[in-house]
Design a protein around this motif. Structure first.
Motif, mmCIF file in Angstrom:
data_model
loop_
_atom_site.group_PDB
_atom_site.id
_atom_site.type_symbol
_atom_site.label_atom_id
_atom_site.label_comp_id
_atom_site.label_asym_id
_atom_site.label_seq_id
_atom_site.Cartn_x
_atom_site.Cartn_y
_atom_site.Cartn_z
ATOM 1 N N CYS A 120 0.803 -1.226 0.000
ATOM 2 C CA CYS A 120 0.000 0.000 0.000
ATOM 3 C C CYS A 120 0.832 1.271 0.000
ATOM 4 O O CYS A 120 0.266 2.375 0.022
ATOM 5 C CB CYS A 120 -0.981 0.016 1.174
ATOM 6 S SG CYS A 120 -0.194 0.133 2.802
ATOM 7 N N ASN A 121 2.158 1.160 -0.045
ATOM 8 C CA ASN A 121 2.995 2.356 -0.111
ATOM 9 C C ASN A 121 4.451 1.932 -0.286
ATOM 10 O O ASN A 121 4.769 0.734 -0.265
ATOM 11 C CB ASN A 121 2.838 3.208 1.155
ATOM 12 C CG ASN A 121 3.020 4.695 0.890
ATOM 13 O OD1 ASN A 121 3.773 5.084 0.008
ATOM 14 N ND2 ASN A 121 2.327 5.532 1.644
ATOM 15 N N ASP A 122 5.330 2.915 -0.445
ATOM 16 C CA ASP A 122 6.755 2.644 -0.565
ATOM 17 C C ASP A 122 7.310 2.016 0.707
ATOM 18 O O ASP A 122 6.777 2.220 1.807
ATOM 19 C CB ASP A 122 7.520 3.948 -0.820
ATOM 20 C CG ASP A 122 7.689 4.249 -2.295
ATOM 21 O OD1 ASP A 122 8.070 3.330 -3.039
ATOM 22 O OD2 ASP A 122 7.458 5.403 -2.692
ATOM 23 N N ILE A 123 8.402 1.277 0.554
ATOM 24 C CA ILE A 123 9.138 0.741 1.691
ATOM 25 C C ILE A 123 9.665 1.898 2.532
ATOM 26 O O ILE A 123 10.161 2.890 2.004
ATOM 27 C CB ILE A 123 10.311 -0.130 1.210
ATOM 28 C CG1 ILE A 123 9.789 -1.345 0.435
ATOM 29 C CG2 ILE A 123 11.190 -0.568 2.376
ATOM 30 C CD1 ILE A 123 10.874 -2.062 -0.354
ATOM 31 N N VAL A 124 9.534 1.782 3.845
ATOM 32 C CA VAL A 124 10.093 2.774 4.761
ATOM 33 C C VAL A 124 11.451 2.270 5.233
ATOM 34 O O VAL A 124 11.564 1.143 5.731
ATOM 35 C CB VAL A 124 9.157 3.004 5.966
ATOM 36 C CG1 VAL A 124 9.840 3.909 6.995
ATOM 37 C CG2 VAL A 124 7.842 3.610 5.506
ATOM 38 N N ARG A 125 12.463 3.130 5.080
ATOM 39 C CA ARG A 125 13.823 2.749 5.483
ATOM 40 C C ARG A 125 14.298 3.694 6.577
ATOM 41 O O ARG A 125 14.241 4.913 6.420
ATOM 42 C CB ARG A 125 14.774 2.822 4.287
ATOM 43 C CG ARG A 125 16.188 2.342 4.602
ATOM 44 C CD ARG A 125 17.030 2.299 3.346
ATOM 45 N NE ARG A 125 18.344 1.712 3.604
ATOM 46 C CZ ARG A 125 19.224 1.418 2.656
ATOM 47 N NH1 ARG A 125 18.920 1.648 1.390
ATOM 48 N NH2 ARG A 125 20.389 0.887 2.959
ATOM 49 N N THR A 126 14.767 3.138 7.682
ATOM 50 C CA THR A 126 15.238 3.952 8.799
ATOM 51 C C THR A 126 16.726 4.250 8.654
ATOM 52 O O THR A 126 17.421 3.638 7.836
ATOM 53 C CB THR A 126 14.986 3.248 10.133
ATOM 54 O OG1 THR A 126 15.686 1.989 10.136
ATOM 55 C CG2 THR A 126 13.496 2.980 10.337
ATOM 56 N N GLU A 284 10.329 5.207 -6.279
ATOM 57 C CA GLU A 284 11.776 5.392 -6.220
ATOM 58 C C GLU A 284 12.343 5.047 -4.849
ATOM 59 O O GLU A 284 13.428 4.461 -4.738
ATOM 60 C CB GLU A 284 12.141 6.835 -6.575
ATOM 61 C CG GLU A 284 13.647 7.071 -6.624
ATOM 62 C CD GLU A 284 14.008 8.459 -7.086
ATOM 63 O OE1 GLU A 284 15.139 8.654 -7.573
ATOM 64 O OE2 GLU A 284 13.156 9.387 -6.957
ATOM 65 N N LYS A 285 11.624 5.388 -3.777
ATOM 66 C CA LYS A 285 12.112 5.075 -2.429
ATOM 67 C C LYS A 285 12.298 3.574 -2.247
ATOM 68 O O LYS A 285 13.270 3.122 -1.634
ATOM 69 C CB LYS A 285 11.142 5.615 -1.389
ATOM 70 C CG LYS A 285 11.094 7.136 -1.301
ATOM 71 C CD LYS A 285 10.085 7.581 -0.260
ATOM 72 C CE LYS A 285 9.985 9.101 -0.200
ATOM 73 N NZ LYS A 285 8.954 9.556 0.776
#
Length: 291
Positions: A120-126, A284-285
């Motif tokens: 449901c959205n881009d991967i979140v990277r910490t 892109e993220k």
């Protein structure tokens, strides 16, 4: 094991588990099973996470390692979405899909079942390198427009497209170029902006163009802003784009990260031909998490 190595192993593990789930059994979670947990005060989001953790073989009750892995990832991965919120999207409200076929392409509505999982959205990277895929679900059935190629879903307008195109829609202005037509979601949303003078779309699939021009474009309130060019995106980027002096370029040529990395890297090379143009790329993220 070094901290960064441990994070990389954890990332690989969560991606492997979720890939198997989404590719093979996205509708694994049953409504009755969820409702049984909800009766005892467990929120829907947590109920889905707990059921999938068990399906993945994680013992979050008695195994400390499994419990830590669950607590580190699952609360940041699964999200309950609201059908009403997406129903208010102007594309969903104003563009209606007939059920038609042209060549190998078919235009129709598909549906997510209640509690069916989907990206449901881009991967979140910490900052420390942990990666959190974003998996959504609805508590009720949700219909979305799709184009099928040879009976397989190829292009859609789902919450994932809505969320991952927000930034590129917000930034678009002036003379806009888009690589990839799909169901015209980006073209429609951008054409509605006062800041956008025109939107040129480069698409090489003639059946997709015909479906769009016959059934979807006539529903656009700003159809006069839209121009379709049948061409290969990379040839157009190299031979035509520099002379056209576009203000903003958005590229959406791939189905997901797995087939997008190579095309993303190739298209990035043509930015140097247009130093005054602003470029944006779909998911892109997420792609950068693999580079």
């Amino acid at each position: 094991m070094k901290p960064n190595d441990k994070i990389a192993v954890d990332n690989q593990k969560i991606f492997a588990l979720l890939s198997n789930y989404l590719n093979n059994a996205p509708d694994y979670v049953e409504k009755d099973e969820i409702e049984e947990l909800v009766k005892y005060g467990v929120p829907y989001k947590q109920a889905v996470a707990m059921i999938l953790a068990a399906a993945f073989g994680l013992d979050i009750a008695d195994d400390q390692v499994d419990r830590e892995f669950y607590n580190r990832y699952f609360p940041k991965i699964f999200f309950q979405l609201d059908t009403a919120e997406y129903a208010e999207n102007s594309y969903y409200q104003n563009i209606k899909m007939p059920s038609v076929k042209i060549g190998k392409s078919e235009l129709k509505y598909e549906k997510y079942k209640p509690f069916e999982g989907f990206v449901c959205n881009d991967i979140v990277r910490t900052l420390d390198g942990r990666q959190y895929p974003q998996i959504g679900f609805f508590t009720e059935e949700f219909a979305y427009p799709a184009i099928l190629e040879n009976g397989r879903i190829w292009m859609t307008v789902t919450p994932n497209e809505v969320e991952t195109m927000k930034d590129a829609i917000k930034k678009a202005y002036g003379k806009v170029l888009a690589y990839g037509l799909g169901l015209g979601y980006y073209a429609y949303m951008v054409s509605e902006k006062d800041e956008v003078d025109s939107i040129t779309i480069v698409e090489k699939n003639r059946d997709i163009i015909q479906l769009f021009q016959t059934y979807l474009l006539p529903q656009f309130r700003q159809a006069n802003k839209v121009r379709i060019i049948e061409a290969d995106a990379f040839e157009y980027a190299k031979q035509v784009m520099p002379a056209e002096e576009y203000d903003f370029v958005f590229t959406d040529l791939w189905h997901d990260v797995s087939d997008g990395i190579g095309m993303y890297e190739e298209m990035k090379q043509y930015e140097r031909l247009c130093p005054k143009t602003e470029f944006s790329y779909w998911i892109e993220k997420s792609i950068l998490c693999y580079l």
